[in-house]
Design a protein around this motif. Sequence first.
Motif, PDB file in Angstrom:
ATOM      1  N   GLN A  97       0.824  -1.212   0.000  1.00 44.23           N
ATOM      2  CA  GLN A  97       0.000   0.000   0.000  1.00 44.23           C
ATOM      3  C   GLN A  97       0.859   1.263   0.000  1.00 44.23           C
ATOM      4  O   GLN A  97       0.471   2.276  -0.565  1.00 44.23           O
ATOM      5  N   ASP A  98       2.026   1.203   0.650  1.00 41.71           N
ATOM      6  CA  ASP A  98       2.894   2.379   0.753  1.00 41.71           C
ATOM      7  C   ASP A  98       4.165   2.270  -0.084  1.00 41.71           C
ATOM      8  O   ASP A  98       5.051   3.113   0.022  1.00 41.71           O
ATOM      9  N   ALA A  99       4.289   1.227  -0.884  1.00 43.96           N
ATOM     10  CA  ALA A  99       5.530   1.000  -1.633  1.00 43.96           C
ATOM     11  C   ALA A  99       5.804   2.150  -2.605  1.00 43.96           C
ATOM     12  O   ALA A  99       4.908   2.658  -3.268  1.00 43.96           O
ATOM     13  N   LYS A 100       7.075   2.564  -2.638  1.00 45.06           N
ATOM     14  CA  LYS A 100       7.508   3.626  -3.547  1.00 45.06           C
ATOM     15  C   LYS A 100       8.754   3.140  -4.277  1.00 45.06           C
ATOM     16  O   LYS A 100       9.575   2.446  -3.698  1.00 45.06           O
ATOM     17  N   PRO A 101       8.912   3.502  -5.534  1.00 46.18           N
ATOM     18  CA  PRO A 101      10.106   3.057  -6.264  1.00 46.18           C
ATOM     19  C   PRO A 101      11.365   3.703  -5.689  1.00 46.18           C
ATOM     20  O   PRO A 101      11.347   4.847  -5.241  1.00 46.18           O
ATOM     21  N   PHE A 102      12.447   2.939  -5.679  1.00 42.31           N
ATOM     22  CA  PHE A 102      13.729   3.442  -5.203  1.00 42.31           C
ATOM     23  C   PHE A 102      14.442   4.147  -6.350  1.00 42.31           C
ATOM     24  O   PHE A 102      14.540   3.612  -7.447  1.00 42.31           O
ATOM     25  N   THR A 103      14.925   5.345  -6.081  1.00 43.95           N
ATOM     26  CA  THR A 103      15.681   6.090  -7.082  1.00 43.95           C
ATOM     27  C   THR A 103      17.000   6.535  -6.463  1.00 43.95           C
ATOM     28  O   THR A 103      17.001   7.211  -5.436  1.00 43.95           O
ATOM     29  N   TRP A 104      18.101   6.144  -7.080  1.00 44.44           N
ATOM     30  CA  TRP A 104      19.427   6.554  -6.600  1.00 44.44           C
ATOM     31  C   TRP A 104      19.651   7.987  -7.064  1.00 44.44           C
ATOM     32  O   TRP A 104      19.540   8.279  -8.248  1.00 44.44           O
ATOM     33  N   THR A 105      19.977   8.876  -6.130  1.00 43.48           N
ATOM     34  CA  THR A 105      20.077  10.290  -6.487  1.00 43.48           C
ATOM     35  C   THR A 105      21.460  10.893  -6.290  1.00 43.48           C
ATOM     36  O   THR A 105      21.697  12.015  -6.717  1.00 43.48           O
ATOM     37  N   LYS A 106      22.357  10.200  -5.636  1.00 40.64           N
ATOM     38  CA  LYS A 106      23.676  10.769  -5.345  1.00 40.64           C
ATOM     39  C   LYS A 106      24.753  10.120  -6.200  1.00 40.64           C
ATOM     40  O   LYS A 106      24.763   8.916  -6.411  1.00 40.64           O
ATOM     41  N   SER A 107      25.705  10.932  -6.657  1.00 39.58           N
ATOM     42  CA  SER A 107      26.821  10.402  -7.447  1.00 39.58           C
ATOM     43  C   SER A 107      27.888   9.835  -6.507  1.00 39.58           C
ATOM     44  O   SER A 107      27.904  10.124  -5.307  1.00 39.58           O
ATOM     45  N   SER A 108      28.791   9.044  -7.069  1.00 39.76           N
ATOM     46  CA  SER A 108      29.868   8.501  -6.244  1.00 39.76           C
ATOM     47  C   SER A 108      30.760   9.623  -5.718  1.00 39.76           C
ATOM     48  O   SER A 108      31.254   9.554  -4.593  1.00 39.76           O
ATOM     49  N   ASP A 109      30.962  10.690  -6.482  1.00 41.91           N
ATOM     50  CA  ASP A 109      31.769  11.825  -6.011  1.00 41.91           C
ATOM     51  C   ASP A 109      31.124  12.477  -4.789  1.00 41.91           C
ATOM     52  O   ASP A 109      31.805  12.833  -3.830  1.00 41.91           O
ATOM     53  N   HIS A 110      29.823  12.623  -4.820  1.00 42.28           N
ATOM     54  CA  HIS A 110      29.105  13.208  -3.680  1.00 42.28           C
ATOM     55  C   HIS A 110      29.288  12.333  -2.433  1.00 42.28           C
ATOM     56  O   HIS A 110      29.588  12.833  -1.349  1.00 42.28           O
ATOM     57  N   LEU A 111      29.129  10.994  -2.608  1.00 43.42           N
ATOM     58  CA  LEU A 111      29.265  10.077  -1.467  1.00 43.42           C
ATOM     59  C   LEU A 111      30.689  10.070  -0.929  1.00 43.42           C
ATOM     60  O   LEU A 111      30.900  10.072   0.291  1.00 43.42           O
ATOM     61  N   LEU A 112      31.677  10.071  -1.819  1.00 49.59           N
ATOM     62  CA  LEU A 112      33.077  10.100  -1.371  1.00 49.59           C
ATOM     63  C   LEU A 112      33.376  11.386  -0.609  1.00 49.59           C
ATOM     64  O   LEU A 112      34.086  11.367   0.403  1.00 49.59           O
ATOM     65  N   GLY A 113      32.837  12.501  -1.067  1.00 52.09           N
ATOM     66  CA  GLY A 113      33.034  13.772  -0.348  1.00 52.09           C
ATOM     67  C   GLY A 113      32.469  13.708   1.056  1.00 52.09           C
ATOM     68  O   GLY A 113      33.103  14.148   2.023  1.00 52.09           O
ATOM     69  N   LYS A 114      31.274  13.153   1.190  1.00 50.06           N
ATOM     70  CA  LYS A 114      30.666  13.016   2.517  1.00 50.06           C
ATOM     71  C   LYS A 114      31.501  12.098   3.405  1.00 50.06           C
ATOM     72  O   LYS A 114      31.705  12.373   4.592  1.00 50.06           O
ATOM     73  N   MET A 115      31.978  10.995   2.835  1.00 51.85           N
ATOM     74  CA  MET A 115      32.770  10.051   3.616  1.00 51.85           C
ATOM     75  C   MET A 115      34.068  10.694   4.092  1.00 51.85           C
ATOM     76  O   MET A 115      34.465  10.536   5.242  1.00 51.85           O
ATOM     77  N   LYS A 116      34.703  11.439   3.210  1.00 52.64           N
ATOM     78  CA  LYS A 116      35.971  12.079   3.592  1.00 52.64           C
ATOM     79  C   LYS A 116      35.760  13.130   4.668  1.00 52.64           C
ATOM     80  O   LYS A 116      36.549  13.253   5.589  1.00 52.64           O
ATOM     81  N   ARG A 117      34.661  13.886   4.559  1.00 52.99           N
ATOM     82  CA  ARG A 117      34.354  14.875   5.605  1.00 52.99           C
ATOM     83  C   ARG A 117      34.098  14.184   6.935  1.00 52.99           C
ATOM     84  O   ARG A 117      34.572  14.613   7.982  1.00 52.99           O
ATOM     85  N   LYS A 118      33.360  13.079   6.916  1.00 52.17           N
ATOM     86  CA  LYS A 118      33.053  12.327   8.136  1.00 52.17           C
ATOM     87  C   LYS A 118      34.329  11.759   8.740  1.00 52.17           C
ATOM     88  O   LYS A 118      34.527  11.826   9.942  1.00 52.17           O
ATOM     89  N   GLN A 119      35.226  11.224   7.908  1.00 54.11           N
ATOM     90  CA  GLN A 119      36.490  10.699   8.403  1.00 54.11           C
ATOM     91  C   GLN A 119      37.298  11.813   9.050  1.00 54.11           C
ATOM     92  O   GLN A 119      37.912  11.608  10.097  1.00 54.11           O
ATOM     93  N   ALA A 120      37.325  12.977   8.447  1.00 58.43           N
ATOM     94  CA  ALA A 120      38.081  14.105   9.002  1.00 58.43           C
ATOM     95  C   ALA A 120      37.528  14.499  10.363  1.00 58.43           C
ATOM     96  O   ALA A 120      38.269  14.766  11.300  1.00 58.43           O
ATOM     97  N   ILE A 121      36.216  14.530  10.485  1.00 57.83           N
ATOM     98  CA  ILE A 121      35.585  14.876  11.769  1.00 57.83           C
ATOM     99  C   ILE A 121      35.920  13.820  12.817  1.00 57.83           C
ATOM    100  O   ILE A 121      36.252  14.145  13.949  1.00 57.83           O
ATOM    101  N   ASN A 122      35.849  12.539  12.438  1.00 57.05           N
ATOM    102  CA  ASN A 122      36.126  11.460  13.402  1.00 57.05           C
ATOM    103  C   ASN A 122      37.571  11.448  13.862  1.00 57.05           C
ATOM    104  O   ASN A 122      37.854  11.054  14.974  1.00 57.05           O
ATOM    105  N   THR A 123      38.519  11.858  13.024  1.00 58.18           N
ATOM    106  CA  THR A 123      39.925  11.854  13.408  1.00 58.18           C
ATOM    107  C   THR A 123      40.277  13.039  14.287  1.00 58.18           C
ATOM    108  O   THR A 123      41.291  13.035  14.956  1.00 58.18           O
TER     109      THR A 123
END
Length: 125
Positions: A97-123
């Motif tokens: 009843q509530d199912a919605k299609p999954f759409t990937w919206t972020k590029s790998s560059d965007h995800l890598l940027g977020k990961m690097k920022r998170k790693q910097a904060i954690n260190t």
Amino acid sequence: MAERHRISFPSVARIWRRWKIQPHRIETFKFSTDPALESKLGGVVGLYMSPPETAVVVNIVGIFFGDITRQCLKRGAFSSVKELEETMERYIENYNQDAKPFTWTKSSDHLLGKMKRKQAINTEH
């Protein structure tokens, strides 16, 4: 927490269980130490953004089984196979009843940027 509020550790544990509080799970994401992570991430994101049909189906089935396990079966107690099947059928009816299609919206560059920022904060801590 027990010491701070001057109550016993078992009391804190009971409160956490009762309200389903899991503070140990707040930061569960672990960064990969794989030196080829960037190239692999690009391939995975590319698969989601421009996937072969079979890969999409396999991924959607995997997501669904994870959802039904966590939300319907994990803490269930079933007295018969029939009861289990009925519970799963109700879950599937509600899910659809509530199912919605999954759409990937972020590029790998965007995800890598977020990961690097998170790693910097954690260190920094």
